[in-house]
Design a protein around this motif. Structure first.
Motif, PDB file in Angstrom:
ATOM      1  N   ASP A 348      17.406  32.779  19.718  1.00 48.07           N
ATOM      2  CA  ASP A 348      16.267  33.271  19.864  1.00 48.07           C
ATOM      3  C   ASP A 348      17.030  34.475  21.678  1.00 48.07           C
ATOM      4  N   LEU A 349      18.068  33.431  22.069  1.00 47.37           N
ATOM      5  CA  LEU A 349      19.145  34.307  22.590  1.00 47.37           C
ATOM      6  C   LEU A 349      19.918  34.816  22.569  1.00 47.37           C
ATOM      7  N   ASN A 513      20.665  26.070  33.840  1.00 47.61           N
ATOM      8  CA  ASN A 513      21.654  25.167  33.724  1.00 47.61           C
ATOM      9  C   ASN A 513      21.762  24.667  32.363  1.00 47.61           C
ATOM     10  N   ALA A 514      23.050  24.833  31.188  1.00 44.15           N
ATOM     11  CA  ALA A 514      22.724  24.497  30.406  1.00 44.15           C
ATOM     12  C   ALA A 514      24.553  23.624  30.295  1.00 44.15           C
ATOM     13  N   GLN A 515      25.006  22.838  31.131  1.00 46.58           N
ATOM     14  CA  GLN A 515      26.193  22.553  30.949  1.00 46.58           C
ATOM     15  C   GLN A 515      25.571  20.891  30.723  1.00 46.58           C
ATOM     16  N   ALA A 549      28.986  26.965  23.518  1.00 50.42           N
ATOM     17  CA  ALA A 549      28.234  26.170  23.086  1.00 50.42           C
ATOM     18  C   ALA A 549      27.380  24.940  23.567  1.00 50.42           C
ATOM     19  N   ALA A 550      27.643  24.647  24.655  1.00 46.23           N
ATOM     20  CA  ALA A 550      26.130  23.769  25.818  1.00 46.23           C
ATOM     21  C   ALA A 550      24.826  24.895  25.922  1.00 46.23           C
ATOM     22  N   LEU A 551      24.579  25.552  25.456  1.00 43.22           N
ATOM     23  CA  LEU A 551      23.575  26.524  25.214  1.00 43.22           C
ATOM     24  C   LEU A 551      22.907  26.057  24.285  1.00 43.22           C
ATOM     25  N   ARG A 552      23.205  25.527  23.294  1.00 43.67           N
ATOM     26  CA  ARG A 552      22.819  24.111  22.565  1.00 43.67           C
ATOM     27  C   ARG A 552      22.151  23.499  23.162  1.00 43.67           C
ATOM     28  N   PHE A 553      22.053  22.508  24.294  1.00 42.41           N
ATOM     29  CA  PHE A 553      21.803  21.738  25.372  1.00 42.41           C
ATOM     30  C   PHE A 553      20.934  22.498  25.916  1.00 42.41           C
TER      31      PHE A 553
END
Length: 592
Positions: A348-349, A513-515, A549-553
């Motif tokens: 969706d992002l 923040n996805a970090q 890749a951090a977006l998944r978190f």
């Protein structure tokens, strides 16, 4: 054993000790909030009464008038005993837990630190976690408080360090690496038919204590042998054909459970948890005359479901509930009423509103970061290098930022299949001003503002600082709003509810923040923001081409917060996003 009179009503045998623990915890939270001392004492007395009662209350008729007859209980507490016996907890405790930082619960477990001391440490020093307590004690900040002193500070430090050492937590990112590796290894065995990592990992908690690996197999001994032969195993704790446990060389504990294919779905529900969710689910099953366990759903001796999670939930009249929601925060009732959210997905992002280049502390150029974002499936990317307020990362001053804007214009002119937005991660100064001139900020597509210094301001000053920054005409997004670093730095002492209300009134955005070291906002705060009508931006804060890749978190955290696509601003097409960003930059509230 289930008392006969509880059939269809009690989820399990709740012991007196468990009821007492609920009352004791309620009393702790009430004392933290400086509630009426008589009310606090009533809960503490009730806890003592219930814990010492010679007969298990679960064996008594579940009528409030019976429980009310217990010494010092009365009608209200009697009703709560019945509620605890039915659900495993009470709604008051659930509300209290939701309204406080989770770390305070751990502080209460440290010997020698009661609720009053926790409240003082939280309100006066902003301490909300064990690691924060340790840092404050080592910095000799606790002894500056009236009534503590050096001796009590040292005692608290020793107790906190000992408690921290009793359970190691692993970030979701580190745990994911181990989970991916061990699943790939186990899939190499023909005996493994299906596999999943369950527990808090599957619920996408920020940190996990261990990994619970679930395997479906018709040859359990072979599957178990494969697990025990995993090259990363350092020490075997337990071995068997269906249950094994081992410590990896990293120190992470991994537990394996092997089940038959017809029980894989029920075992996955059971071992995913949470405990509170499972209790509520079992209660629903019992109300239908069913028994639900890790082996399946049974009517009498007949298994009626078990192979898939969908079947398990359907057996109790519910649609499938996503693992991230299984925390007993209203998801069962929402499922009954067909109100479950359509949770946001990674796909969706459409863009990322927070990323860095080698102009400051990043490790790649604008073109390289844009190409990586495009490869990650994004159609736009905001470059938000640090402002010069952060000298340690060679932040951009006005002239360097203006040169970067020209570089972005040149990049966009080449039409490379991804749009780059002009942004900055500007420092929020101690007094709430932004660290770059207004005439420069006005030339940007968005301004991401953040606190990177003066973390120890009082709650009043820190909140006022952020609110003033949000009132700047060019303000767009508040980055990592609480400033926490998991396991390293406690959140700033801010009034998050007031910040959320201000963001709603200001029509600006808050970042998730996805970090994995941040995941800031947390799930409770993110849900609070969405419920208040504030849109969030799920951002990678990428500093290199692998950072997206951090977006998944971030998506995992957002799903725990019940967020749908409509709650997240960077799910919008670029033109719609630009429209909203222009409204924030002009300080003109715009209806969503």
């Amino acid at each position: 054993r289930m008392p006969s009179h509880c059939a269809g009503a009690c989820p399990m045998d709740i012991t007196n000790a468990e009821i007492a623990a609920v009352f004791a915890e309620v009393a702790d939270w009430l004392e933290l909030d400086a509630e009426n001392p008589f009310r606090i004492r009533a809960y503490r007395n009730a806890a003592r009464t219930v814990e010492a009662w010679p007969r298990q209350l679960a064996d008594m008729p579940h009528e409030r008038r019976e429980f009310a007859k217990l010494p010092g209980i009365g009608t209200d507490l009697g009703e709560k005993i019945g509620e605890i016996l039915r659900s495993g907890t009470c709604s008051l405790l659930v509300r209290l837990r939701k309204s406080h930082p989770r770390g305070l619960t751990e502080l209460l477990k440290v010997p020698g630190i009661g609720p009053r001391r926790v409240a003082r440490l939280h309100h006066e020093l902003g301490i909300t976690t064990l690691s924060g307590l340790v840092r404050a004690a080592r910095a000799r900040r606790i002894s500056t408080l009236k009534g503590f002193g050096r001796r009590s500070e040292d005692t608290l430090l020793q107790a906190a360090v000992a408690h921290l050492g009793s359970e190691r937590r692993w970030s979701i990112a580190v745990a994911s690496q181990h989970a991916d590796a061990i699943m790939a290894y186990l899939r190499g065995s023909a005996a493994v038919l299906d596999i999943a990592v369950a527990g808090s990992f599957r619920r996408r908690r920020e940190t996990v204590g261990d990994l619970d690996v679930l395997v479906s197999s018709r040859k359990p001994a072979q599957a178990a042998a494969r697990f025990l032969a995993y090259p990363q195993v350092a020490r075997v704790l337990a071995r068997g054909n269906t249950r094994c446990s081992a410590i990896l060389k990293s120190g992470l504990q991994v537990d394996l459970r092997v089940v038959a294919p017809h029980s894989f779905g029920s075992a996955l529900v059971y071992f995913t948890g949470s405990k509170a969710h499972n209790i509520a689910l079992r209660r629903g099953a019992q109300q239908r005359g069913l028994k639900i366990s890790e082996y399946g759903v049974f009517r009498g001796a007949t298994r009626i479901a078990g192979a898939t999670e969908t079947d398990i939930y359907a057996a109790v009249g519910l649609p499938l509930i996503a693992p991230e929601l299984r925390e007993d925060r209203g998801e069962i009732q929402a499922a009954r009423e067909n109100r479950l959210p359509q949770l946001i997905e990674r796909d969706d992002l459409r863009g990322d509103l927070h990323a860095h280049t080698n102009a400051t502390d990043g490790h790649a150029s604008i073109a390289e970061m844009a190409a990586a974002a495009k490869s990650a499936g994004l159609s736009y990317l905001a470059i938000t290098d640090h402002s010069h307020g952060l000298g340690v990362v060679h932040g951009l001053d006005a002239s360097r930022l203006l040169r970067q804007l020209d570089a972005i214009d040149r990049f966009n002119a080449d039409a490379r299949g991804i749009a780059v937005l002009k942004g900055i991660e500007v420092e929020i100064l101690e007094d709430g001003r932004l660290g770059l001139p207004d005439n420069v900020l006005a030339r940007l597509d968005l301004v991401v503002a953040a606190v990177h210094s003066h973390f120890r301001l009082s709650r009043t000053r820190q909140t006022a600082r952020i609110l003033r920054a949000m009132d700047h005409p060019c303000f767009s997004v508040l980055a990592h709003p609480t400033g926490r670093l998991l396991g390293e730095r406690a959140p700033c002492a801010i009034d998050i509810e007031r910040v959320i209300r201000h963001a709603r009134d200001r029509a600006c955005f808050l970042e998730l923040n996805a970090q994995p070291s941040r995941l800031d906002l947390d799930d409770v705060q993110a849900r609070m923001a969405a419920d208040a009508g504030v849109r969030l931006a799920i951002c990678s804060d990428a500093h290199d081409v692998n950072g997206f890749a951090a977006l998944r978190f971030g998506i995992g955290q957002a799903r725990r917060a019940w967020l749908e696509r409509r709650h997240v601003v960077n799910t919008l097409p670029l033109l719609d996003l630009r429209r909203l960003l222009a409204a924030t930059m002009l300080k003109q509230p715009l209806a969503a």
